[in-house]
Design a protein around this motif. Structure first.
Motif, PDB file in Angstrom:
ATOM      1  N   ASP A 351      30.508  68.781  44.384  1.00 43.70           N
ATOM      2  CA  ASP A 351      29.682  69.241  45.506  1.00 43.70           C
ATOM      3  C   ASP A 351      28.228  69.432  45.079  1.00 43.70           C
ATOM      4  OD1 ASP A 351      31.848  69.202  47.193  1.00 43.70           O
ATOM      5  OD2 ASP A 351      32.258  71.348  47.060  1.00 43.70           O
ATOM      6  N   ASN A 354      26.673  66.002  44.960  1.00 42.11           N
ATOM      7  CA  ASN A 354      26.464  65.490  46.317  1.00 42.11           C
ATOM      8  C   ASN A 354      25.288  66.183  46.999  1.00 42.11           C
ATOM      9  OD1 ASN A 354      28.542  63.640  46.168  1.00 42.11           O
ATOM     10  ND2 ASN A 354      30.061  65.002  47.060  1.00 42.11           N
ATOM     11  N   ASP A 355      25.154  67.505  46.791  1.00 41.10           N
ATOM     12  CA  ASP A 355      24.016  68.229  47.368  1.00 41.10           C
ATOM     13  C   ASP A 355      22.706  67.736  46.756  1.00 41.10           C
ATOM     14  OD1 ASP A 355      25.629  69.753  48.995  1.00 41.10           O
ATOM     15  OD2 ASP A 355      25.729  71.467  47.626  1.00 41.10           O
TER      16      ASP A 355
END
Length: 401
Positions: A351, A354-355
């Motif tokens: 995550d 991805n951020d």
């Protein structure tokens, strides 16, 4: 425009074999430290194509060298000599301290060749087949059958058994573990001076020197896989040069060609002499196009003091990543050297990566819990600060969640 991105991704998923979990990103061009997607969005790249684009994207001198060679000669078989291959081999031999070079198409093929050479040397020396190889747990050497056989992560190997036999795995940085596996049939030890895919683990001084002494005392070939950690990545041309040891064979690729598909293995005269005509070969390996690129890469590394920049920027990156580690409790460890560093987290990093991508920063992992930092070797403090700013925002978001 988002529909256009979706269109290309959908078309790719129809025709490409699904062996990669790709990011939802269609790249169009690059410039220096930055990549641009087909919408024109700009991304700071801290992966350099997994350690390939050492000189950054769209380097004019590099590009011109390739364009010149295209107009001369792209390919001819290895039954003939070409000047680019000779010059590239001379520069690689000088930089690595090896004597003889064999050019391949990839790092995996370089590992395959190194394994064959070590076994042929053992056969020539002892008259016996079945030379055993010691590799390291967590090691990554490639995905072809031979390279996979010496890759030290069981989940990669299991679906493809049986692989080549006679391979054992020692614990990295544990000299006694290596000693326990050596016997009269041991022909080679293969290791990365800095493990990459395995999580960014540098070898300890005592370990790497101890392995060299063991190999010397037993007549065992020592192979250093410098595919990811070589070519200036750690601040010396090859990572083993930090340790004041010399291998018998090295493998390299990635930044060796800075974008063209080329690898190599190089060896001392004694070891290389085990190969005879017909023992090994490749159709495309070492053709004039890729070796023109290799030759130019070495020239540019020297003229631009690339290793000095890696030392300088690498120290700054280490300092800034250490500051992040002290600030965020989810960061459990920080390892690495030069511009090959990693942050280990107590949570999966998917995550966070991805951020970062959403915010214009390209990062990759090494396993589920390590973020790997492999920027182009032209990176400066400004780029480190830009990366740290974006990553900090991502970590603040993760902290809230």
């Amino acid at each position: 425009m988002m529909s256009l991105i979706k269109h290309y991704i959908d078309e790719a998923n129809k025709v490409l074999i699904h062996t990669y979990n790709r990011y939802p990103l269609v790249l169009d061009r690059g410039e220096g430290m930055y990549l641009y997607d087909i919408n024109g969005k700009k991304y700071l790249d801290f992966t350099s194509g997994i350690g390939v684009f050492a000189l950054g994207y769209n380097d004019e001198e590099y590009n011109q060298a390739l364009k010149k060679q295209i107009d001369l000669l792209l390919h001819t078989s290895n039954y003939f000599y070409t000047i680019p291959a000779i010059e590239a081999a001379q520069k690689l031999a000088k930089a690595s301290g090896m004597d003889r070079v064999f050019f391949t198409n990839s790092g995996t093929e370089a590992v395959e060749g190194a394994i064959k050479l070590a076994r042929k040397y053992y056969y020539k020396k002892t008259g016996k087949t079945g030379g055993e190889i010691i590799s390291m747990e967590r090691a990554f050497h490639g995905r072809s059958m031979g390279a996979l056989s010496v890759t030290g992560t069981k989940k990669y190997r299991d679906p493809f058994e049986p692989l080549i036999g006679g391979v054992k795995f020692a614990e990295f940085n544990n000299l006694d573990s290596v000693k326990d596996l050596i016997n009269d049939n041991t022909c080679a030890v293969i290791m990365e001076p800095v493990q990459g895919e395995g999580g960014i683990y540098p070898a300890a001084q005592d370990f790497i020197r101890g392995v060299r002494e063991l190999c010397d005392s037993k007549g065992i070939v020592l192979i250093f896989d410098e595919i990811q950690c070589g070519m200036g990545r750690t601040g010396s041309m090859y990572a083993y040069q930090h340790y004041n040891v010399k291998p018998d064979i090295i493998t390299c690729a990635k930044a060796l060609g800075c974008g063209v598909p080329v690898g190599a293995f190089a060896a001392t005269e004694e070891i290389a002499s085990a190969f005879e005509p017909g023992d090994h070969g490749t159709t495309y390996g070492g053709n004039p196009f890729v070796t023109a690129a290799v030759s130019k890469v070495f020239d540019l590394f020297e003229s631009r003091n690339i290793t000095e920049n890696v030392q300088k920027t690498g120290q700054y990156l280490y300092k800034k990543l250490n500051e992040l580690k002290s600030k965020y409790s989810i960061i459990s460890d920080h390892r690495g050297i030069g511009l090959m560093q990693g942050l280990e987290f107590s949570v999966p990093v998917k995550d966070i990566i991805n951020d970062a991508l959403e915010m214009g920063l390209i990062l990759i992992s090494a396993g589920a819990n390590v973020i790997r930092f492999l920027p182009p070797l032209i990176a400066g403090k400004y780029h480190v600060d830009e990366m740290i700013g974006i990553l900090t925002d991502c970590l603040d978001k993760a902290k809230k969640n």
